[in-house]
Design an enzyme around this catalytic site. Sequence first.
Site, PDB file in Angstrom:
ATOM      1  CG  HIS A 257     -17.191  -5.512  47.266  1.00  0.00           C
ATOM      2  ND1 HIS A 257     -16.197  -6.225  47.882  1.00  0.00           N
ATOM      3  CD2 HIS A 257     -17.991  -5.044  48.255  1.00  0.00           C
ATOM      4  CE1 HIS A 257     -16.404  -6.202  49.190  1.00  0.00           C
ATOM      5  NE2 HIS A 257     -17.489  -5.484  49.443  1.00  0.00           N
TER       6      HIS A 257
ATOM      7  CB  SER B  18     -16.296  -2.357  60.276  1.00  0.00           C
ATOM      8  OG  SER B  18     -15.264  -3.206  59.869  1.00  0.00           O
TER       9      SER B  18
ATOM     10  N   GLY C 154     -21.929  -5.385  55.307  1.00  0.00           N
ATOM     11  CA  GLY C 154     -21.558  -6.767  55.028  1.00  0.00           C
ATOM     12  C   GLY C 154     -21.895  -7.657  56.211  1.00  0.00           C
ATOM     13  N   GLY C 155     -20.905  -7.901  57.068  1.00  0.00           N
ATOM     14  CA  GLY C 155     -21.048  -8.846  58.183  1.00  0.00           C
ATOM     15  C   GLY C 155     -22.324  -8.646  58.997  1.00  0.00           C
TER      16      GLY C 155
ATOM     17  CD  GLU D 118     -18.066  -1.357  50.700  1.00  0.00           C
ATOM     18  OE1 GLU D 118     -18.813  -1.614  51.640  1.00  0.00           O
ATOM     19  OE2 GLU D 118     -17.681  -2.214  49.894  1.00  0.00           O
TER      20      GLU D 118
ATOM     21  CD1 TRP E  67     -27.193 -10.304  53.233  1.00  0.00           C
ATOM     22  CD2 TRP E  67     -28.466 -11.723  52.061  1.00  0.00           C
ATOM     23  NE1 TRP E  67     -28.508 -10.061  53.559  1.00  0.00           N
ATOM     24  CE2 TRP E  67     -29.306 -10.919  52.852  1.00  0.00           C
ATOM     25  CE3 TRP E  67     -29.044 -12.688  51.236  1.00  0.00           C
ATOM     26  CZ2 TRP E  67     -30.698 -11.042  52.842  1.00  0.00           C
ATOM     27  CZ3 TRP E  67     -30.428 -12.821  51.218  1.00  0.00           C
ATOM     28  CH2 TRP E  67     -31.241 -12.006  52.021  1.00  0.00           C
ATOM     29  CE  LYS E  68     -18.689  -8.542  52.172  1.00  0.00           C
ATOM     30  NZ  LYS E  68     -17.439  -8.141  52.771  1.00  0.00           N
TER      31      LYS E  68
HETATM   32  P1  PGA Z   1     -18.374  -5.346  56.296  1.00  0.00           P
HETATM   33  O1  PGA Z   1     -18.421  -5.498  54.716  1.00  0.00           O
HETATM   34  O2  PGA Z   1     -19.590  -4.561  56.717  1.00  0.00           O
HETATM   35  O3  PGA Z   1     -18.388  -6.754  56.810  1.00  0.00           O
HETATM   36  O4  PGA Z   1     -17.120  -4.631  56.629  1.00  0.00           O
HETATM   37  C1  PGA Z   1     -18.782  -4.417  53.888  1.00  0.00           C
HETATM   38  C2  PGA Z   1     -18.593  -4.796  52.452  1.00  0.00           C
HETATM   39  O5  PGA Z   1     -17.661  -5.558  52.152  1.00  0.00           O
HETATM   40  O6  PGA Z   1     -19.364  -4.358  51.589  1.00  0.00           O
END
Ligand code: PGA
Length: 260
Positions: free
Chosen positions: A97, A218, A239-240, A169, A13-14
């Site tokens: 990360h 992504s 992430g997003g 990643e 979720w950052k």
């Molecule tokens: P993202 O992020 O799915 O938005 O690309 C992945 C992550 O940073 O772990």
Amino acid sequence: MGNSRKTYIVANWKMNFTPGEASIYLHKLSERVKGARDLQVVLCPSLVSLQPLSLQVSRRQFKLAAQNFYWRDFGAYTGEVAIAQLRGFVDYALVGHSERRHIFCETDKDIREKVAAAVRNDITPILCIGETSDERLMGETDVVIYDQLLGGLSEISKEDIDKVIVAYEPVWAISSTKNARSAAPEEIEDAIKRIRTHISKLYGKNIAEEISVLYGGSVNPSSAAAYLNVEGVDGLLVGGASLIADSFCDIVEIAKGVEK
Ligand code: PGA
């Protein structure tokens, strides 16, 4: 894959959601996501939400992970939170990360210490590695992957390596990166083969086959199945798309349908 390894779907979720919002979100997920054997759903809320969510979460349904922590167990480190203080709240922790490496300038030494601290505290580190777009263009993907594995794992013995998860990643595929583009499944397959080859050199063939390697960058409901079907991929770091309950639930459902 032909074996019974677990599939991991990890939501990063950052720096989003207040504790109240995180709680509502977890409630929504709890109603929609039904557990499945061999599927582990892991949520990485921000630090401030970890404690309240740990009281709310059903650990049979979801596990929690820290997005960040300091590697020393205690001491005069104003503003830091030790992973030892997170014991009991989390089962996993992200380490290395790309946002920590590139925005907060974490070094291989920091990452190595964090991986070791997580293992020492019985928390599974998810070691994130991946090259930038410039490194890929220069043909350095393999060496970057190797250096980051070696840097992150050098304190980890053969006896402990099964307590570590690796996540590939590529920085150029992370949605927050400028001009990000989605990785092609073949690019991921190639990188993950390289990761397992390096792990094999460091820890032996059996460990290289058994270690869980996730993909992140992504990922969304339209790409999840293709990525999960890539040879060598044991799950996804999202992430997003994990910020939208419907999208994240769809990804979990897709993972249940993918035969590993
Ligand atoms: P993202 O992020 O799915 O938005 O690309 C992945 C992550 O940073 O772990």
